[in-house]
Write a protein that holds these residues in place. Structure first.
Motif, PDB file in Angstrom:
ATOM      1  N   MET A 104     -16.249  -9.199  45.724  1.00 41.85           N
ATOM      2  CA  MET A 104     -17.062  -8.999  44.623  1.00 41.85           C
ATOM      3  C   MET A 104     -17.533  -7.697  44.163  1.00 41.85           C
ATOM      4  SD  MET A 104     -20.810 -10.899  45.606  1.00 41.85           S
ATOM      5  CE  MET A 104     -20.770 -10.914  48.050  1.00 41.85           C
ATOM      6  N   LYS A 105     -17.951  -7.823  42.699  1.00 45.79           N
ATOM      7  CA  LYS A 105     -18.562  -5.691  42.711  1.00 45.79           C
ATOM      8  C   LYS A 105     -19.776  -6.436  42.250  1.00 45.79           C
ATOM      9  CE  LYS A 105     -14.078  -4.291  41.279  1.00 45.79           C
ATOM     10  NZ  LYS A 105     -13.632  -2.845  40.819  1.00 45.79           N
TER      11      LYS A 105
ATOM     12  N   PRO B  29     -14.619  -8.190  37.403  1.00 45.67           N
ATOM     13  CA  PRO B  29     -13.400  -7.144  38.274  1.00 45.67           C
ATOM     14  C   PRO B  29     -12.908  -6.509  37.512  1.00 45.67           C
ATOM     15  CG  PRO B  29     -13.091  -9.735  38.494  1.00 45.67           C
ATOM     16  CD  PRO B  29     -13.965  -9.275  37.603  1.00 45.67           C
TER      17      PRO B  29
ATOM     18  N   THR C  33     -17.290 -15.596  40.506  1.00 46.12           N
ATOM     19  CA  THR C  33     -15.947 -16.007  40.572  1.00 46.12           C
ATOM     20  C   THR C  33     -16.273 -16.911  38.927  1.00 46.12           C
ATOM     21  OG1 THR C  33     -15.927 -16.527  42.892  1.00 46.12           O
ATOM     22  CG2 THR C  33     -14.922 -18.528  40.884  1.00 46.12           C
TER      23      THR C  33
ATOM     24  N   CYS D 205     -18.007  -2.956  46.005  1.00 45.24           N
ATOM     25  CA  CYS D 205     -17.363  -3.544  46.126  1.00 45.24           C
ATOM     26  C   CYS D 205     -16.953  -4.187  47.573  1.00 45.24           C
ATOM     27  CB  CYS D 205     -15.809  -3.373  46.451  1.00 45.24           C
ATOM     28  SG  CYS D 205     -15.656  -2.340  44.573  1.00 45.24           S
TER      29      CYS D 205
ATOM     30  N   SER E 227     -12.704  -7.629  48.293  1.00 45.45           N
ATOM     31  CA  SER E 227     -11.814  -7.006  46.588  1.00 45.45           C
ATOM     32  C   SER E 227     -11.574  -6.420  46.144  1.00 45.45           C
ATOM     33  CB  SER E 227     -13.077  -7.193  45.882  1.00 45.45           C
ATOM     34  OG  SER E 227     -14.121  -6.047  46.205  1.00 45.45           O
TER      35      SER E 227
END
Length: 332
Positions: free
Chosen positions: A1-2, A20, A54, A201, A205
């Motif tokens: 994830m970011k 993303p 997500t 990040c 990821s």
């Protein structure tokens, strides 16, 4: 994830999850008000933030348009910022600079310095200096944000503590380095605020680009729109981030939210500026000047001057990974 931290009028900003492709974001405020709060309770927060990421990536949440100019440093004020010396080729090049010492070049244990972390700079904040004649330089680096690490930790504990990865510009005022090293307790006046990319990040990821506790991607630096360097951060990194964390924890506990820098990215080569499209170049001006002195007998590349713009970023197939650091030199 970011993850990113956006401006909201408060010192620690607002924690958000970023898509993303860095095009959209959604607030994570109902989970944690700030990135530091999330790091303090990472085991519980990370899965919940990942679920939000997500949903955003799948389009289940519309989100809002992400603009890097809205971002602060991921941790606008951090409990600790420690910069290391992961790249021996950088030390080999700059040790000849006035004020440096050959004894500082160590291949068995990394050097560290503790920087100011009370006001880390946003990715688009200017590089501020009080005088144009301070030999203003940029230093492109990879940095990690870690969870708590106990004193005396080993490599496995250090590796497990890496929570997030990003890039930074560890600005240096080269003309003040001499006084700092010879007359003080180390870097202080020569190291103003460090700037960080808008996005950070999780290692997973980054896919295969994150391995061996290193980021295996080129970091591109442009000065006034011209390519200055694009060294690969995973190449010639003698001390990886686990090494740096272990050394930092040798005599102290490290709190959650500590930032560890990998040092100025540096690859071994004998090129000089200008950097060709497929060349390597440099991640700081000081290295370029050292090579020029060896090749031509004098340095040709000037340090930064007021109005100069530096851009530092990482991209894969044209897609930015962390967002860019874009700073203009300003005299105050």
């Amino acid at each position: 994830m970011k993850l990113a931290t956006l401006k909201n009028g408060r010192p620690d900003g607002q924690l958000v999850v970023v898509s993303p492709d860095l095009s959209r974001f959604v607030s994570a405020g109902r989970l944690a008000p700030s990135l530091q709060a999330a790091l303090d309770d990472w085991d519980e927060m990370a899965p919940r933030l990942a679920d939000l990421a997500t949903q955003l990536a799948a389009g289940a949440i519309a989100g809002q348009v992400f603009e890097p100019s809205m971002a602060l440093a991921p941790l606008p004020r951090a409990y600790q910022w420690i910069d290391g010396s992961g790249y021996l080729s950088h030390l080999e090049r700059v040790r000849s600079l006035k004020g440096s010492k050959d004894a500082e070049l160590q291949s068995t244990r990394p050097l560290l310095y503790q920087g100011g972390s009370d006001s880390l700079s946003a990715p688009t904040a200017p590089i501020l200096a009080t005088d144009a004649d301070l030999a203003i330089d940029f230093e492109a680096e990879v940095a990690v944000i870690i969870g708590a690490v106990p004193m005396g930790a080993g490599r496995d504990e250090a590796t497990a503590a890496i929570r997030l990865v990003t890039i930074c510009n560890d600005v240096s005022l080269r003309r003040l380095v001499v006084d700092d090293l010879q007359n003080g307790f180390g870097f202080f006046h020569s190291k103003p605020s460090t700037a960080f990319a808008p996005v950070t990040c999780t290692p997973d990821s980054l896919g295969g680009a994150w391995r061996d506790n290193r980021l295996h991607l080129p970091v591109r630096i442009d000065v006034n729109g011209a390519l200055f360097g694009q060294p690969n951060a995973g190449t010639d990194m003698h001390f990886d981030f686990a090494d740096l964390i272990v050394e930092a924890a040798r005599t102290r506990n490290l709190g959650a939210g500590t930032i560890i820098g990998g040092g100025t990215i540096s690859n071994r080569h004998d090129e000089a500026l200008p950097t060709k499209r497929d060349g390597i170049g440099f991640a700081c001006i000081a290295e370029a000047r050292t090579v020029e002195k060896l090749k031509y007998g004098r340095a040709r590349t000037p340090f930064l001057k007021p109005g100069d713009m530096v851009r530092i970023g990482v991209a894969v197939a044209g897609q930015s990974v962390f967002g860019d650091i874009v700073q203009t030199v300003t005299i105050v």
